[in-house]
Design an enzyme around this catalytic site. Structure first.
Site, PDB file in Angstrom:
ATOM      1  N   HIS A  78      46.934  32.992  31.530  1.00 25.53           N
ATOM      2  CA  HIS A  78      46.189  33.475  30.121  1.00 25.53           C
ATOM      3  C   HIS A  78      46.821  33.232  28.932  1.00 25.53           C
ATOM      4  O   HIS A  78      46.834  34.232  28.044  1.00 25.53           O
ATOM      5  CB  HIS A  78      45.577  34.992  30.264  1.00 25.53           C
ATOM      6  CG  HIS A  78      44.636  35.408  31.524  1.00 25.53           C
ATOM      7  ND1 HIS A  78      43.530  35.141  31.345  1.00 25.53           N
ATOM      8  CD2 HIS A  78      45.023  35.720  32.654  1.00 25.53           C
ATOM      9  CE1 HIS A  78      42.545  35.087  32.415  1.00 25.53           C
ATOM     10  NE2 HIS A  78      43.505  35.496  33.484  1.00 25.53           N
TER      11      HIS A  78
ATOM     12  N   ASN B 163      37.069  38.352  33.843  1.00 21.49           N
ATOM     13  CA  ASN B 163      36.991  37.177  33.432  1.00 21.49           C
ATOM     14  C   ASN B 163      35.200  36.809  33.258  1.00 21.49           C
ATOM     15  O   ASN B 163      34.654  37.581  33.041  1.00 21.49           O
ATOM     16  CB  ASN B 163      37.242  36.208  34.736  1.00 21.49           C
ATOM     17  CG  ASN B 163      38.759  36.038  34.912  1.00 21.49           C
ATOM     18  OD1 ASN B 163      39.395  36.019  33.829  1.00 21.49           O
ATOM     19  ND2 ASN B 163      39.363  36.419  36.306  1.00 21.49           N
TER      20      ASN B 163
END
Length: 497
Positions: free
Chosen positions: A56, A129
């Site tokens: 990320h 997510n």
């Protein structure tokens, strides 16, 4: 004469004049060691880059609010949901997963969807997510999986062979692989995608009753995705497309919104439900557990400094508040430990004092000292408990009910044992739900990606993965085999009955 101008100062507040010229012996002579301003500027510059997130790393963020529109108090006592029209400030960070900080944000990848709610009972981090499932169901496999999404240790290049070798050896990944290989793997920025808490969490109500819960955020901008070709073009043309898209829409007052919804399962159902409700590779069918409306999330403020807010934002699934708890989801259990550990490594042991991470309400404990302690270190108060001097006490009203785990035997259990090994029904159902164009896009994307498999094990990896596609849906398997220009007669001989 203007009086509101600021003096140029060092980091310690000392005014100085020479910001551009180093002190030298004569105009062409060597620099003097005593030029402290030069040292300070260069030393700070050398330390401007903190370690990027292992996953990320490329992300965008904004502030906003959650407004409650429906009463769910029968499921949870969490104060954030206590009254209709209640507003709670939040910060959100969207991200890609596998790429480095300088990579394109239109890459084919899941998207992180992490929210920090600043509640009166502390900060609640919902770290999910844009997909309701994940590639694996046990955290012991996480580092292995992520290594396949990063760079090959020999070539230092991304490797389709590594990816598909891992996926073909782990059929539990099939559901998420199908989502990522569809056009949902290349969303049109961050505003046009849904978000999910993904894990199963628990709700605890005022009667100390427990419910299992999943969180959903449905975009009110409408779902919009790039095709594979469009995403590839955008990677070269505007690698920061998603960042620019989010930033400019908020700056222009076009505030993106998502409807917050939940699925709720009574605690007793988990013991008999035909799907393991704590398996991160599975969804709860909406026919069994329909979506329940909760509220609306709006993003309405861009950070005034990217690094201070977005880069230093730290989210941890460990951070739940009263009325919200964990579940036996193995991946969630692993993240409870690993996320705060990652933040302490990147940002230091006092990372929760950074403004974007700081609880805006009271923080009372006996943690002291450490690098970058900036909150006064609790002053002259005692740093031990129990003590005879302060008034900090444990509020028993926040106590959670005990868990009935139903088992007292500690062992290493096969995550894919009998009853936990159906990796094909939900991916197959997902494929059969797609319209004709979505099916064709999925097939094309899979074929394009699997065409990158090479090396001496190529045929073995391709055939192993094809077995999974055939088990999910025979038409899907046939279409992929045809797209890879394989001899269908030879391929079928290696397929399962």
């Amino acid at each position: 004469m203007e009086t509101n101008k600021k003096k140029l100062t060092t980091a310690s507040g000392i005014p100085y004049v020479e910001h551009e010229n180093s002190q030298t012996v004569g105009p062409r002579g060597p620099i003097l060691l005593q030029d402290f301003i030069l040292h300070e500027k260069m030393a700070h510059f050398n330390r401007e880059r903190i370690p990027e997130r292992v996953v990320h790393a490329k992300g965008s963020g904004a502030y906003g609010k959650l407004t409650i529109t429906h009463d769910i108090s029968k499921y949870t006592r969490a104060k954030i949901f206590s009254t209709i029209d209640k507003e709670t400030k939040l910060f959100i960070r969207f991200s890609t997963v596998g790429g480095e900080k300088g990579s394109a944000d239109t890459e084919r990848d899941p998207r992180g969807f992490a929210i920090k709610f600043y509640t009166e009972d502390g900060n609640w981090d919902l770290v999910g997510n844009n997909t309701p499932v994940f590639f694996i169901k046990d955290p012991k496999k996480f580092s292995d999986f992520i290594h396949t999404q990063k760079r090959d240790p020999y070539t230092n290049c991304k490797s389709a062979t590594m990816m598909w070798d891992f996926w073909s050896l782990n059929p539990e990944s099939l559901h998420q692989v199908m989502i990522v290989m569809s056009d949902r793997g290349t969303p049109y920025g961050y505003r046009h995608m849904d978000g999910f808490g993904s894990h199963t969490f628990s709700f605890i109500n005022a009667n100390n009753e427990r419910f299992w819960v999943k969180f959903h955020f449905k975009t009110q901008q409408g779902i919009k995705n790039f095709t594979d070709a469009e995403a590839g073009e955008m990677r070269g043309k505007a690698p920061d497309f998603a960042q620019h898209d989010l930033l400019t829409h908020i700056d222009n007052g076009d505030f993106p919104k998502w409807a917050m919804k939940i699925q709720v399962m009574p605690e007793a159902d988990a013991k008999t439900y035909h799907i393991n409700p704590f398996d991160l590779t599975k969804v709860w069918p909406h026919a069994d557990y329909p979506l329940i409306d909760v509220g609306v999330m709006e993003l309405n403020q861009n950070p005034d400094n990217y690094f201070a807010h977005v880069e230093q934002a730290a989210f941890a699934p460990a951070h739940v508040i009263d009325g919200i708890g964990y579940s036996p989801d193995k991946m969630l259990q692993g993240r409870i430990l690993s996320y705060p550990d990652a933040h302490r490594y990147r940002l230091g042991g006092n990372y929760e004092q950074i403004p974007v991470n700081k609880c805006p309400y009271m923080v009372s404990n006996y943690e002291r000292d450490g690098q970058m302690r900036v909150d006064g270190n609790h002053g002259s108060g005692p740093n031990y408990y129990p003590n005879s001097f302060d008034n900090i006490e444990a509020d028993q009203s926040y106590k959670e009910p005990a868990w009935d785990l139903g088992n007292s035997v500690a062992d290493w259990y096969d995550r894919n044992a009998e009853g936990e090994n159906d990796h094909y029904t939900q991916p197959g159902n997902l494929y059969r739900l797609m319209d004709a164009q979505a099916k064709q896009d999925l097939i094309n994307n899979i074929v394009n990606s699997m065409s990158g498999i090479d090396g001496p094990k190529k045929d073995q990896i391709v055939n192993r993965q094809l077995c999974h596609w055939f088990r999910a849906d025979i038409n899907l398997g046939m279409a992929i085999a045809k797209g890879l220009e394989l001899d269908l007669n030879e391929t079928m001989k290696q397929m399962p009955a």
